[in-house]
Write a protein that holds these residues in place. Structure first.
Motif, mmCIF file in Angstrom:
data_model
loop_
_atom_site.group_PDB
_atom_site.id
_atom_site.type_symbol
_atom_site.label_atom_id
_atom_site.label_comp_id
_atom_site.label_asym_id
_atom_site.label_seq_id
_atom_site.Cartn_x
_atom_site.Cartn_y
_atom_site.Cartn_z
ATOM 1 N N GLN A 14 11.520 0.686 -9.145
ATOM 2 C CA GLN A 14 11.092 1.860 -9.146
ATOM 3 C C GLN A 14 9.710 2.157 -9.576
ATOM 4 O OE1 GLN A 14 13.693 4.632 -11.211
ATOM 5 N NE2 GLN A 14 15.508 3.279 -11.147
ATOM 6 N N ALA A 15 9.071 1.392 -10.169
ATOM 7 C CA ALA A 15 7.648 1.682 -10.702
ATOM 8 C C ALA A 15 6.741 0.844 -9.563
ATOM 9 C CB ALA A 15 7.435 0.851 -11.938
ATOM 10 N N LEU A 16 7.027 -0.264 -8.978
ATOM 11 C CA LEU A 16 6.151 -1.138 -7.997
ATOM 12 C C LEU A 16 6.640 -1.172 -6.901
ATOM 13 C CD1 LEU A 16 5.561 -4.344 -10.080
ATOM 14 C CD2 LEU A 16 4.247 -2.229 -10.191
ATOM 15 N N GLY A 17 7.879 -0.570 -6.448
ATOM 16 C CA GLY A 17 8.441 -0.096 -5.066
ATOM 17 C C GLY A 17 8.645 -1.423 -4.383
ATOM 18 N N PRO B 172 -5.228 5.631 -21.933
ATOM 19 C CA PRO B 172 -6.017 5.392 -20.441
ATOM 20 C C PRO B 172 -5.426 4.540 -19.703
ATOM 21 C CG PRO B 172 -6.770 3.894 -22.372
ATOM 22 C CD PRO B 172 -6.169 4.751 -23.023
ATOM 23 N N LEU B 173 -4.191 5.132 -19.009
ATOM 24 C CA LEU B 173 -3.190 4.417 -18.326
ATOM 25 C C LEU B 173 -3.704 4.407 -16.888
ATOM 26 C CD1 LEU B 173 0.070 5.609 -19.729
ATOM 27 C CD2 LEU B 173 -1.101 3.542 -20.327
ATOM 28 N N THR B 174 -3.175 3.104 -16.168
ATOM 29 C CA THR B 174 -3.597 3.168 -14.718
ATOM 30 C C THR B 174 -2.367 3.719 -14.068
ATOM 31 O OG1 THR B 174 -2.173 1.028 -14.601
ATOM 32 C CG2 THR B 174 -4.764 0.872 -14.930
ATOM 33 N N GLY B 175 -2.479 3.999 -12.782
ATOM 34 C CA GLY B 175 -1.160 4.907 -12.328
ATOM 35 C C GLY B 175 -0.052 4.029 -12.230
ATOM 36 N N THR B 176 -0.300 2.667 -12.255
ATOM 37 C CA THR B 176 1.317 1.983 -12.277
ATOM 38 C C THR B 176 1.732 2.023 -13.757
ATOM 39 O OG1 THR B 176 0.603 0.508 -10.257
ATOM 40 C CG2 THR B 176 2.115 -0.063 -11.670
ATOM 41 N N GLU B 177 0.668 2.048 -14.759
ATOM 42 C CA GLU B 177 1.106 1.744 -16.184
ATOM 43 C C GLU B 177 1.810 3.139 -16.216
ATOM 44 O OE1 GLU B 177 -2.387 -1.110 -17.421
ATOM 45 O OE2 GLU B 177 -2.441 1.091 -18.060
ATOM 46 N N LEU C 67 0.842 -1.145 0.032
ATOM 47 C CA LEU C 67 -0.082 0.027 0.122
ATOM 48 C C LEU C 67 0.856 1.223 0.216
ATOM 49 C CD1 LEU C 67 -2.849 -0.723 2.558
ATOM 50 C CD2 LEU C 67 -3.098 -0.058 0.026
ATOM 51 N N ARG C 68 1.895 1.078 0.954
ATOM 52 C CA ARG C 68 2.725 2.359 0.928
ATOM 53 C C ARG C 68 3.568 2.680 -0.519
ATOM 54 N NH1 ARG C 68 4.364 1.549 7.258
ATOM 55 N NH2 ARG C 68 2.346 2.622 8.032
ATOM 56 N N ALA C 69 3.837 1.525 -0.977
ATOM 57 C CA ALA C 69 4.662 1.710 -2.275
ATOM 58 C C ALA C 69 3.967 2.269 -3.215
ATOM 59 C CB ALA C 69 5.388 0.290 -2.637
ATOM 60 N N VAL C 70 2.526 1.990 -3.618
ATOM 61 C CA VAL C 70 1.664 2.483 -4.425
ATOM 62 C C VAL C 70 1.303 3.842 -4.265
ATOM 63 C CG1 VAL C 70 0.626 0.322 -5.246
ATOM 64 C CG2 VAL C 70 -0.503 1.458 -3.674
ATOM 65 N N LEU C 71 1.079 4.036 -2.967
ATOM 66 C CA LEU C 71 0.815 5.634 -2.582
ATOM 67 C C LEU C 71 1.978 6.337 -2.802
ATOM 68 C CD1 LEU C 71 -1.383 4.770 0.539
ATOM 69 C CD2 LEU C 71 -2.263 5.825 -1.669
ATOM 70 N N ARG C 72 3.374 5.890 -2.463
ATOM 71 C CA ARG C 72 4.362 6.754 -2.383
ATOM 72 C C ARG C 72 4.726 7.234 -3.942
ATOM 73 N NH1 ARG C 72 7.192 3.804 0.690
ATOM 74 N NH2 ARG C 72 8.052 2.388 -0.920
#
Length: 241
Positions: free
Chosen positions: A187-190, A159-164, A117-122
């Motif tokens: 770097q992208a997924l943390g 139409p990309l997701t945040g991770t994409e 969670l912290r990784a995607v939010l960060r």
């Protein structure tokens, strides 16, 4: 506090996760089926969601499709971590293809869930704050607007997701250079790349499909076997085609 929507029909597990996440500084709301989840998503804006694949009424996949495809829900870019059956690779791949940002097998370790969670939010917060809103990245016909986290091929928005978006941003910043899967994952997924983890492959595949739909060449992003991925210049992609 960061608002999280937890969607799981296992009420006992949900209560345990809510208690643990609350102790880690998150504000957690719970939904126990797909209909309730979609109703709550329509009425509230969440920083991230935790979504179980197995749900009554609507499966987790159905809920995720609606979140990503229905603008009225307001959750198209909200990070989503899917909870999948342990060892079920197919569910993980399908979730990522539909638009999940990450996944965890059930039963999950709450500490690992907090870390994800912290990784995607960060990475979402860092991308928006690193550069001023006017900053753009451009490679030939591909334009990334960092402040709004928007990507365009010519005049067509992707139409990309945040991770994409995070993955594509890394590729654009090093256009013409190979980036290893380890580096993209970190770097992208943390998190570290683990054996048999296909997350980056699926995210890149999704980006390729969306670029292709917008008119980009099939070799805009190439896989350099044993090394990683590289975003090519438009002229290079045309030569390869």
């Amino acid at each position: 506090m960061t608002d999280i929507l937890l969607i799981d029909d296992d009420k006992e597990l949900s209560e345990l996760l809510q208690e643990y996440l609350s102790s880690e500084g998150f504000s957690v709301c719970a939904a126990y089926d797909g209909d309730q989840a979609l109703e709550m998503a329509r009425d509230n804006q969440y920083s991230a969601m935790i979504l179980d694949v197995m749900l009554p009424r609507h499966s987790g996949f159905d809920v995720l499709k609606k979140l990503r495809q229905q603008p009225d829900l307001g959750q198209q870019n909200t990070p989503v971590i899917m909870l999948t059956a342990k060892g079920d690779t197919i569910d993980r791949v399908i979730g990522l293809e539909i638009g999940a940002d990450d996944y965890l097998p059930k039963p999950c370790d709450p500490r690992e869930l907090v870390a994800r969670l912290r990784a995607v939010l960060r990475r979402t917060a860092n991308s928006a704050q690193t550069l001023p809103e006017t900053s753009d990245l451009e490679v030939d016909k591909l334009l990334l607007q960092i402040g709004s986290r928007s990507a365009f091929w010519q005049d067509t928005q992707l139409p990309l997701t945040g991770t994409e978006f995070s993955v594509l941003e890394l590729l654009v910043r090093q256009a013409g250079q190979v980036i290893s899967k380890d580096e993209l994952t970190e770097q992208a997924l943390g998190r570290k790349l683990t054996p048999y983890d296909r997350s980056i492959d699926v995210h890149v595949s999704n980006i390729r499909k969306k670029l292709s739909s917008a008119g980009a060449g099939k070799d805009q992003i190439i896989n350099v076997r044993g090394a990683g991925y590289m975003l090519t210049r438009a002229s290079e992609a045309q030569q390869r085609g």
